[in-house]
Write a protein that holds these residues in place. Structure first.
Motif, PDB file in Angstrom:
ATOM      1  N   VAL A  62     -17.544 -17.933  23.581  1.00 56.06           N
ATOM      2  CA  VAL A  62     -16.977 -18.551  24.494  1.00 56.06           C
ATOM      3  C   VAL A  62     -17.588 -18.350  25.698  1.00 56.06           C
ATOM      4  O   VAL A  62     -18.141 -19.425  26.542  1.00 56.06           O
ATOM      5  CB  VAL A  62     -15.637 -16.788  25.317  1.00 56.06           C
ATOM      6  CG1 VAL A  62     -15.448 -17.002  27.000  1.00 56.06           C
ATOM      7  CG2 VAL A  62     -14.708 -17.244  24.100  1.00 56.06           C
ATOM      8  N   SER A  65     -19.905 -21.150  25.863  1.00 60.22           N
ATOM      9  CA  SER A  65     -19.581 -22.661  25.778  1.00 60.22           C
ATOM     10  C   SER A  65     -19.199 -23.049  27.130  1.00 60.22           C
ATOM     11  O   SER A  65     -19.022 -23.798  27.826  1.00 60.22           O
ATOM     12  CB  SER A  65     -18.283 -22.495  25.278  1.00 60.22           C
ATOM     13  OG  SER A  65     -18.255 -22.763  23.440  1.00 60.22           O
ATOM     14  N   TYR A  67     -17.269 -20.708  29.642  1.00 61.55           N
ATOM     15  CA  TYR A  67     -15.682 -20.331  29.462  1.00 61.55           C
ATOM     16  C   TYR A  67     -15.359 -18.517  30.330  1.00 61.55           C
ATOM     17  O   TYR A  67     -16.580 -18.219  29.698  1.00 61.55           O
ATOM     18  CB  TYR A  67     -14.533 -20.710  28.302  1.00 61.55           C
ATOM     19  CG  TYR A  67     -14.628 -21.751  27.463  1.00 61.55           C
ATOM     20  CD1 TYR A  67     -13.969 -22.896  28.492  1.00 61.55           C
ATOM     21  CD2 TYR A  67     -15.320 -21.794  26.555  1.00 61.55           C
ATOM     22  CE1 TYR A  67     -13.545 -24.147  27.311  1.00 61.55           C
ATOM     23  CE2 TYR A  67     -14.664 -23.173  25.617  1.00 61.55           C
ATOM     24  CZ  TYR A  67     -13.951 -24.138  26.537  1.00 61.55           C
ATOM     25  OH  TYR A  67     -13.794 -25.502  25.698  1.00 61.55           O
ATOM     26  N   SER A  68     -14.644 -18.466  30.915  1.00 65.80           N
ATOM     27  CA  SER A  68     -14.238 -17.089  31.320  1.00 65.80           C
ATOM     28  C   SER A  68     -13.838 -16.502  30.285  1.00 65.80           C
ATOM     29  O   SER A  68     -12.600 -16.601  30.150  1.00 65.80           O
ATOM     30  CB  SER A  68     -13.415 -17.556  32.708  1.00 65.80           C
ATOM     31  OG  SER A  68     -13.359 -16.171  32.921  1.00 65.80           O
ATOM     32  N   ASP A 136     -13.020 -26.182  21.524  1.00 68.91           N
ATOM     33  CA  ASP A 136     -13.568 -27.177  22.869  1.00 68.91           C
ATOM     34  C   ASP A 136     -11.551 -28.292  21.804  1.00 68.91           C
ATOM     35  O   ASP A 136     -11.600 -28.701  23.278  1.00 68.91           O
ATOM     36  CB  ASP A 136     -14.245 -27.550  22.266  1.00 68.91           C
ATOM     37  CG  ASP A 136     -15.299 -27.188  23.186  1.00 68.91           C
ATOM     38  OD1 ASP A 136     -15.280 -26.673  24.436  1.00 68.91           O
ATOM     39  OD2 ASP A 136     -16.835 -27.568  22.674  1.00 68.91           O
ATOM     40  N   LEU A 139      -8.919 -26.629  23.605  1.00 72.82           N
ATOM     41  CA  LEU A 139      -8.277 -26.786  25.035  1.00 72.82           C
ATOM     42  C   LEU A 139      -8.244 -28.728  25.443  1.00 72.82           C
ATOM     43  O   LEU A 139      -8.783 -29.258  26.596  1.00 72.82           O
ATOM     44  CB  LEU A 139      -9.799 -26.437  25.919  1.00 72.82           C
ATOM     45  CG  LEU A 139      -9.260 -24.610  25.700  1.00 72.82           C
ATOM     46  CD1 LEU A 139     -10.577 -24.155  26.199  1.00 72.82           C
ATOM     47  CD2 LEU A 139      -7.979 -24.679  25.813  1.00 72.82           C
TER      48      LEU A 139
END
Length: 167
Positions: A62, A65, A67-68, A136, A139
């Motif tokens: 995560v 990449s 993302y939070s 990925d 999303l």
């Protein structure tokens, strides 16, 4: 969202029972107390250890990449909510079978044996790379390319270069 959470809870209860039956491990439910680790039975300690390993790999995927980790969908209100969401994607495929298999082999030292088995399985499956690619895809993010970014120097709204003179 609450309906989805309820459906997921029922699916997971069935998954735990099914894997327990498959490996012949007595299952009475997910029960453990963080402050009294050894009160839990071996399968619950194995599941906690396997989950911790999975959370670590998912956290790495995560964060790497971009993302939070805190912005989850199913899990909310925790610093690792998105990590827990991602880990749940792999729980029935990897985490549960691994923990139940190791416990079925022997209840002795399940924590260390689960960690070693998880390490080996993650490496064999190239799990970190797989998680990055699959998140990925889930999303629906476009592939990153120079064309997608554009010429950052031609956009006056972007911050100036670090050493650019201001006058």
């Amino acid at each position: 969202l609450n309906t989805l959470r309820g459906m997921e809870g029922a699916r997971m209860r069935d998954a735990y029972a099914s894997v327990a039956e498959q490996y012949g491990v007595r299952w009475t439910g997910r029960r453990y107390t963080r402050k009294d680790w050894y009160q839990a039975d071996p399968i619950n300690r194995a599941l906690s250890s396997a989950s911790a390993c999975m959370y670590g790999v998912c956290h790495a995927a995560v964060v790497s990449s971009g993302y939070s980790p805190a912005l989850g969908f199913m899990h909310t209100g925790k610093m690792l909510s998105f990590v827990y969401d991602v880990a749940d994607l792999y729980k029935t495929e990897i985490t549960l079978p691994l923990a139940f298999r190791i416990t079925a082999e022997s209840p002795k030292d399940v924590e260390a044996r689960v960690r070693h088995a998880a390490r080996d399985e993650y490496r064999e499956r190239r799990l970190l790379q797989r998680i990055v690619e699959e998140v990925d895809a889930l999303l629906d993010l476009p592939e990153e390319s120079d064309a997608a970014v554009g010429d950052v120097d031609s956009d006056p709204a972007l911050p100036a270069a670090l050493w650019e003179e201001l006058w």
